[in-house]
Design an enzyme around this catalytic site. Structure first.
Site, PDB file in Angstrom:
ATOM      1  N   HIS A 153      68.375  21.774  19.390  1.00  0.00           N
ATOM      2  CA  HIS A 153      67.367  21.993  18.411  1.00  0.00           C
ATOM      3  C   HIS A 153      67.725  22.723  16.942  1.00  0.00           C
ATOM      4  O   HIS A 153      67.604  22.528  15.784  1.00  0.00           O
ATOM      5  CB  HIS A 153      66.134  22.792  19.049  1.00  0.00           C
ATOM      6  CG  HIS A 153      64.938  22.988  17.817  1.00  0.00           C
ATOM      7  ND1 HIS A 153      64.293  21.888  17.449  1.00  0.00           N
ATOM      8  CD2 HIS A 153      64.388  23.889  17.185  1.00  0.00           C
ATOM      9  CE1 HIS A 153      63.311  22.477  16.445  1.00  0.00           C
ATOM     10  NE2 HIS A 153      63.193  23.536  16.525  1.00  0.00           N
ATOM     11  N   ARG A 189      67.416  32.545  17.515  1.00  0.00           N
ATOM     12  CA  ARG A 189      66.713  32.140  16.645  1.00  0.00           C
ATOM     13  C   ARG A 189      65.184  32.741  17.119  1.00  0.00           C
ATOM     14  O   ARG A 189      64.483  32.102  17.825  1.00  0.00           O
ATOM     15  CB  ARG A 189      66.312  31.126  15.601  1.00  0.00           C
ATOM     16  CG  ARG A 189      65.476  31.082  14.589  1.00  0.00           C
ATOM     17  CD  ARG A 189      65.716  29.514  13.837  1.00  0.00           C
ATOM     18  NE  ARG A 189      65.175  28.737  14.640  1.00  0.00           N
ATOM     19  CZ  ARG A 189      64.255  27.849  14.799  1.00  0.00           C
ATOM     20  NH1 ARG A 189      63.350  28.384  13.834  1.00  0.00           N
ATOM     21  NH2 ARG A 189      63.978  26.919  15.271  1.00  0.00           N
ATOM     22  N   ARG A 240      62.687  31.457  23.323  1.00  0.00           N
ATOM     23  CA  ARG A 240      63.005  30.108  23.472  1.00  0.00           C
ATOM     24  C   ARG A 240      64.342  29.854  24.217  1.00  0.00           C
ATOM     25  O   ARG A 240      64.498  29.171  25.399  1.00  0.00           O
ATOM     26  CB  ARG A 240      63.557  29.351  22.234  1.00  0.00           C
ATOM     27  CG  ARG A 240      62.054  29.014  21.237  1.00  0.00           C
ATOM     28  CD  ARG A 240      62.558  28.189  19.913  1.00  0.00           C
ATOM     29  NE  ARG A 240      61.419  27.951  19.100  1.00  0.00           N
ATOM     30  CZ  ARG A 240      61.629  27.306  18.149  1.00  0.00           C
ATOM     31  NH1 ARG A 240      62.779  27.041  17.542  1.00  0.00           N
ATOM     32  NH2 ARG A 240      60.583  26.977  17.486  1.00  0.00           N
TER      33      ARG A 240
END
Length: 523
Positions: A349, A384, A288
Site C-alpha cells: 500500500h 505510517r 496497520r
C-alpha cells in the site's frame, strides 16, 4: 527537442500539483504526467487527511500518535513541522475548492482511524483523494504559467554524468538540470531543462503482485534518483494495508479504507470469531503493521485465503452514506455490506522510505526536490500513521516551493546538455521477455520480501533479482526506450533497494518484521 522551464514537476498527485500551484506565480512550470492528471495514488486515497481541528485534540496528541506508530524511527522535527502546519494547509485546500464532509452544525465530520487517539481525519465520503485531485486539477488547468504534459514519461533526470563527468554517491556537488522525457504520443525522447526539478512520482506498489496502488506506481522517481547517485533511505519499511477487497482477478486491489474500522468494523475469522484482541489491546484499531501481520498469521494458520471485515451490526443507512464507493463496489460483486461481511486480505500500500530530503524538501542532489510518497521526510519512521500521507505531501511541497522560489534567483539553465542518443538501438523483437521478467519481479517481491521476512528469503530474492537485472540492463542498452522496459528497470532498482536495506536491518521494527530477528534493538 528541448524545452526550458523554471520549475519542472515530475508527477501529478497532491505533492506535484500543490507544489506547481505555489511556484507558478514566480516562473514557468511544466507538470509531467505519464498518463492523465487524474491517474495518481492520490486519487485512490479513500480515508482522508489528518489534521488537528477541534478540542479535545491537540498538536501534542497528533505528534505523539505519529511517533508511536513510527516505532522510534521518526524525525521528530519533521513530525512537529507536519502536525503544526497541517491546519494552514487544510485552509489552502479549501481555498482551492476541496469539499470535506460536514455535520449539521457546520463542523467537519471527523473520522478516527487506527493509531489515532482522537477524531482528526477530514474526509469526503470515502473518496477523499479523488475529491482533492479534482480540485487541484481544476486549479492547475486555470493557471496560465503551468504547462501540463500528459502522456509524458520521465526516463532519467539529467546530471553531470550526461556531460561525461563521473560522480560518486558520496559527492555533494551533483546537480540536476532537468530530465529526459519520453513523449508517449510520438515515441521521441524530449530534453526538458529546468532551473529546479521536483520529484513527486508517488509510490512503488506495483513492485508487488497484490497492491492497492494504481499499476503505474512503479517507483520511477526513486529509481531515477538512485541511478543519479542520490541518497535513498528506509526502503525496508513497506506498509501493507490490512484490508483490501479479496478479488483475485482484479488489479489493482480495491482498498477497504481504515476508516471502516474506525467506524466500528470488526475483523473476523471465516468462522465468525473476532481475533484482533488476541494480538493487541487496541484490537481492530491497532496500527496497520500490527493488523496486517495479524491477518497474515491468521491466514497462515488457517490456510484460508481471506478474513472478514464486518459492519453488518451498524446502521445500514449510515453505512451506505459514509461509504458509498465501497458499498457500490461490493454490490457489483454481489456483496451487500449492510448484510454480508467483506472478504479482505493485506496488500502492498505505501512506502515509508524513499528519496532522503531535508525539512525544505531538498534531496542530496542540488536543485532537485522530492515530496510525497517517493520522498523520505522522516515523518513516518518505520510505520505510517493512517491519513498522514496526504498532509505530509502538502506541508513539504509548501516548504519546497518556498525554497525553490528563492533558489531559482541564483540558477541559470544549463544549455550544454546533449540530446538523447539512441543510435544503434532497435525495438525489442520479443516483448514477452519484458512481460515475463515483470511477472518474475512481482512474484519474487511478493513471496520473499512481503509482510514477514527471513534471511533465507531475502537472500533468495536478491540472487533471483540479480539475474533479471543483468538481462534487463542488456536489453535496455540495445533497445529503443519504451515505457514498459523503463517500468521493468525501475521496479528492479526499487526491489534491489528494498532487499538491500531489509538485509541490513538486523532487527524487527515497524513494518519490517523478520523471523530471524523477531525483537527490536534497544533505542
Amino acid at each position: 527537442m528541448k524545452r526550458e522551464y523554471d520549475f519542472l514537476v515530475i508527477g501529478s498527485g497532491i505533492a506535484g500539483l500543490s507544489y506547481a500551484l505555489k511556484v507558478a506565480d514566480y516562473g514557468k512550470v511544466a507538470v509531467v504526467s505519464k498518463t492523465e492528471l487524474k491517474e495518481t495514488n492520490t486519487a485512490y486515497a479513500q480515508g482522508g487527511i489528518a489534521s488537528v481541528t477541534y478540542d479535545p485534540d491537540t498538536f501534542e496528541k497528533h505528534i505523539n500518535d505519529t511517533l508511536i506508530a513510527g516505532d522510534g524511527e521518526c524525525n521528530v522535527e519533521a513530525v512537529k513541522k507536519v502536525v503544526k502546519e497541517a491546519p494552514e494547509q487544510i485552509k489552502q485546500l479549501l481555498q482551492w475548492g476541496t469539499d470535506f464532509d460536514k455535520k449539521k452544525d457546520g463542523q467537519f465530520d471527523l473520522h478516527r482511524e487506527g493509531g489515532h487517539s482522537e477524531h482528526r481525519i477530514l474526509h469526503h465520503k470515502d473518496n477523499t483523494g479523488a475529491e482533492i485531485q479534482r480540485a487541484l486539477i481544476e486549479e492547475v488547468h486555470s493557471h496560465p504559467s503551468i504547462d501540463v504534459l500528459q502522456y509524458h514519461f520521465a526516463v532519467d533526470i539529467i546530471t553531470q554524468h550526461h556531460m561525461g563527468k563521473v560522480t560518486e554517491p558520496w559527492m555533494r556537488d551533483i546537480e540536476c538540470y532537468g530530465a529526459y522525457v519520453l513523449n508517449k504520443n510520438t515515441g521521441a525522447i524530449e530534453t526538458i531543462l529546468a532551473k529546479t526539478t521536483m520529484m513527486a512520482t508517488g509510490g512503488i506498489g506495483s513492485v508487488y503482485h497484490t497492491t492497492t496502488n494504481p499499476l503505474i506506481a512503479t517507483g520511477d522517481g526513486i529509481a531515477m534518483v538512485f541511478r543519479a547517485k542520490g541518497i535513498i533511505e528506509n526502503m525496508e519499511f513497506i506498509q501493507f494495508h490490512p484490508t483490501s477487497l479479496y478479488n483475485p482477478s482484479e488489479r489493482p486491489s480495491f482498498l477497504i479504507t481504515e476508516a471502516m474500522r474506525g467506524y466500528g468494523g470488526i475483523l473476523r475469522r471465516q468462522n465468525g470469531q473476532e481475533f484482533m484482541e488476541e494480538y493487541d489491546e487496541r484490537g481492530c484499531l491497532a496500527p496497520r503493521d500490527i493488523v496486517a501481520r495479524a491477518i497474515d498469521n491468521e491466514l497462515k494458520l488457517s490456510g484460508d485465503e481471506y478474513v472478514f471485515l464486518d459492519v453488518t451490526h451498524k446502521s445500514a443507512e449510515e453505512t451506505r452514506n459514509h461509504f458509498p464507493t465501497i458499498y457500490n463496489k461490493c454490490m457489483s460483486l454481489g456483496i451487500d455490506i449492510t448484510k454480508d461481511m467483506i472478504p479482505v486480505v493485506p496488500a502492498a500500500h505505501y512506502l515509508c522510505g524513499g528519496i532522503k530530503v531535508d525539512l525544505n524538501g531538498r534531496s542530496s542532489i542540488n536543485q532537485l526536490y522530492a515530496t510525497g510518497e517517493c520522498s523520505s521526510t522522516g515523518l513516518h519512521g518505520a510505520n505510517r500513521l493512517a491519513s498522514n500521507s496526504l498532509i505530509e505531501a502538502l506541508v513539504f511541497s509548501d516548504a519546497a516551493a518556498k525554497d525553490a522560489i528563492e533558489t531559482i534567483k541564483n540558477i541559470e539553465i544549463n544549455r550544454r546538455i546533449p540530446d538523447w542518443n539512441d543510435e544503434g538501438t532497435s525495438h525489442p523483437e520479443e516483448m514477452i521477455l519484458i512481460t515475463q521478467s515483470n511477472r518474475e519481479v512481482q512474484q519474487i517481491m511478493s513471496k520473499y520480501v512481503g509482510i514477514v521476512r527471513s534471511n533465507i528469503r531475502l537472500n533468495r530474492a536478491y540472487d533471483r533479482l540479480e539475474v533479471i537485472y543483468r538481462e534487463t540492463e542488456k536489453l535496455y542498452q540495445d533497445s529503443k526506450v519504451s515505457e514498459k522496459i523503463c517500468h521493468l528497470r525501475n521496479k528492479i532498482n526499487v526491489g534491489y533497494l528494498i532487499i538491500k536495506m531489509a538485509r541490513k536491518r538486523k532487527e524487527s521494527r515497524g513494518l519490517h518484521y523478520t523471523i530471524d530477528y523477531p525483537n527490536k534493538l534497544e533505542d
